[in-house]
Structure formats: structure tokens, C-alpha cells
Enzyme design. Structure first.
Site, PDB file in Angstrom:
ATOM      1  N   HIS A  34     -13.501 113.764  99.562  1.00  0.00           N
ATOM      2  CA  HIS A  34     -11.953 112.996 100.414  1.00  0.00           C
ATOM      3  C   HIS A  34     -11.212 112.497 100.659  1.00  0.00           C
ATOM      4  O   HIS A  34     -12.114 111.853 100.639  1.00  0.00           O
ATOM      5  CB  HIS A  34     -11.384 114.721 101.581  1.00  0.00           C
ATOM      6  CG  HIS A  34     -12.173 114.008 103.045  1.00  0.00           C
ATOM      7  ND1 HIS A  34     -13.178 114.031 103.489  1.00  0.00           N
ATOM      8  CD2 HIS A  34     -11.466 113.435 103.634  1.00  0.00           C
ATOM      9  CE1 HIS A  34     -13.005 113.552 104.382  1.00  0.00           C
ATOM     10  NE2 HIS A  34     -11.711 112.986 104.869  1.00  0.00           N
TER      11      HIS A  34
ATOM     12  N   ASP B 205      -8.113 110.437 102.993  1.00  0.00           N
ATOM     13  CA  ASP B 205      -7.585 110.480 104.460  1.00  0.00           C
ATOM     14  C   ASP B 205      -5.334 111.049 103.595  1.00  0.00           C
ATOM     15  O   ASP B 205      -5.143 110.174 103.198  1.00  0.00           O
ATOM     16  CB  ASP B 205      -7.644 109.828 104.883  1.00  0.00           C
ATOM     17  CG  ASP B 205      -9.363 109.864 106.193  1.00  0.00           C
ATOM     18  OD1 ASP B 205      -9.693 110.884 105.449  1.00  0.00           O
ATOM     19  OD2 ASP B 205      -9.482 108.899 107.370  1.00  0.00           O
TER      20      ASP B 205
ATOM     21  N   HIS C 212     -14.338 109.682  99.825  1.00  0.00           N
ATOM     22  CA  HIS C 212     -15.718 109.723 101.544  1.00  0.00           C
ATOM     23  C   HIS C 212     -16.181 110.916 101.985  1.00  0.00           C
ATOM     24  O   HIS C 212     -14.965 110.902 101.473  1.00  0.00           O
ATOM     25  CB  HIS C 212     -15.183 108.622 102.071  1.00  0.00           C
ATOM     26  CG  HIS C 212     -13.787 109.474 103.298  1.00  0.00           C
ATOM     27  ND1 HIS C 212     -12.983 108.692 103.052  1.00  0.00           N
ATOM     28  CD2 HIS C 212     -14.287 109.881 104.363  1.00  0.00           C
ATOM     29  CE1 HIS C 212     -12.283 109.249 104.141  1.00  0.00           C
ATOM     30  NE2 HIS C 212     -12.799 109.795 105.047  1.00  0.00           N
TER      31      HIS C 212
ATOM     32  N   ARG D 249     -25.708 113.882 114.455  1.00  0.00           N
ATOM     33  CA  ARG D 249     -25.057 112.448 114.294  1.00  0.00           C
ATOM     34  C   ARG D 249     -23.755 112.798 115.273  1.00  0.00           C
ATOM     35  O   ARG D 249     -23.500 113.876 115.443  1.00  0.00           O
ATOM     36  CB  ARG D 249     -25.199 112.547 113.017  1.00  0.00           C
ATOM     37  CG  ARG D 249     -24.037 110.940 112.616  1.00  0.00           C
ATOM     38  CD  ARG D 249     -23.719 111.322 110.877  1.00  0.00           C
ATOM     39  NE  ARG D 249     -22.774 110.487 110.390  1.00  0.00           N
ATOM     40  CZ  ARG D 249     -21.702 110.483 110.363  1.00  0.00           C
ATOM     41  NH1 ARG D 249     -20.870 111.814 110.305  1.00  0.00           N
ATOM     42  NH2 ARG D 249     -20.408 109.980 109.790  1.00  0.00           N
TER      43      ARG D 249
END
Length: 191
Positions: A63, A65, A118, A128
């Protein structure tokens, strides 16, 4: 968490001032004026547990932003990847005590800035963690390119002015993957 949001908001306002300066926008607080009300600012903490088959999983899909600005803190494990012009994925190496700044689609300023495509991937052995702060203008804010960045021949206006509420509505009614491009295309001026 509230203090963290306040500090991210201050940082975002500084980034807007820097962007305005770099773009040669002389109007004081050109971007900041649309962010005085905090109706559309939020943050997301994402925890990605270890995954034995990381190549089979993409935690946050491909996607770009839609918000105006994203301030991202990722831990030392990393996992953020950006799509390069050659259509290859490149990892964004975590740097201690730093943030990754993503420009959202409604800040592309007629092509002078670019919203990067990204994704986030998981790690085989380590958990993570990332914290993303998303900034968007007030709903009635008009989104349009500053006039001095438009030239009828070399850089004609690409979009008609629209409000954040109009774009957000379209974003909510389109698919997430590539949804921003579909939503923004509704405001595109065809040549």
C-alpha cells in the site's frame, strides 16, 4: 501514549514547515493550518511475532499511505520494505533513534513529492515492533497544489481541489491494495 502523540504532532508540524520551505512556499504555516484540529491524527502499535515461514506472510499488505504524513519508528529487527522504480523490494534498514517519514498521497503536490508504495514483512526468529503516527488534515480542509508549483506546459495541474473528507470517503469504499491510486484518480484532470 498521549505524551508520545503530542511529541509526534510537534515533529510533524516541523516537518511540514521544512517541506514548505523546500517547495518554496512562502505562505507561513501553509500545511500546518489544516492540522490545528486533531480529529484525524492517530497512531498504531504493531507487534509482529516470529514466523517460521516469513516468505509466505506479509503482515501489512502492499500500500501507500493515504494520510498526509506518517512518522514511523521501527525497532532494530526491521521489516519495512519499499518498492523501488525497478519493481524490486528494498528493506529499510532501522537506524537507532530515528524515524521513517512517509509522504501520503494527498501531499504529493502535483508530483513534486511522492507517496511510496511499501509493505511490512515478518522475521523468522525475532519479534518485531513498530509505532506509526498518522497525520491527516481536518475533514473540510481543501487539498490542492500550491499555485506556484503548477505550470501550464511543464507541470500542469494534475488534480482538481478536493477535501480530505471526500478522499477519505473514497478510500473507505475502495480496496486497500492500490486503493489510494483509485481514490485519487477520481480527482484527476484528464488530458
Amino acid at each position: 501514549m498521549i505524551e508520545y502523540m503530542k511529541e509526534m504532532d510537534k515533529l510533524g508540524m516541523v516537518i511540514f514547515e521544512i517541506l514548505a520551505h523546500v517547495l518554496g512556499i512562502e505562505e507561513e504555516h501553509f500545511f500546518n493550518k489544516n492540522f490545528e484540529e486533531k480529529e484525524a491524527a492517530y497512531f498504531r502499535i504493531s507487534r509482529y511475532p516470529p514466523c517460521p515461514l516469513p516468505e509466505k506472510i506479509v503482515e501489512i499488505g502492499i500500500h501507500s499511505d493515504s494520510q498526509t504524513l506518517t512518522i514511523l519508528h521501527q525497532d532494530q529487527v526491521g521489516g519495512l520494505q519499499v518498492l523501488k522504480d525497478d519493481k524490486q523490494w528494498a528493506g529499510v534498514r532501522p537506524i537507532p533513534n530515528s524515524f521513517v517519514i512517509n509522504i501520503g498521497g494527498n501531499l504529493e503536490t502535483n508530483g513534486r513529492l511522492k507517496s511510496v508504495i511499501h509493505r511490512a514483512v515478518v522475521n523468522k526468529e525475532k519479534q518485531r515492533l513498530s509505532i506509526a503516527y498518522f497525520m491527516s488534515p481536518t475533514s473540510n480542509a481543501t487539498i490542492e497544489c500550491p499555485p506556484h508549483l503548477i505550470h501550464p506546459i511543464s507541470n500542469p495541474r494534475k488534480y482538481v481541489p478536493f477535501t480530505w473528507a471526500e478522499l477519505r470517503h473514497l478510500l473507505l469504499t475502495t480496496r486497500r491494495v492500490r486503493g489510494e491510486a483509485v481514490a485519487l484518480s477520481k480527482f484527476c484532470i484528464s488530458n
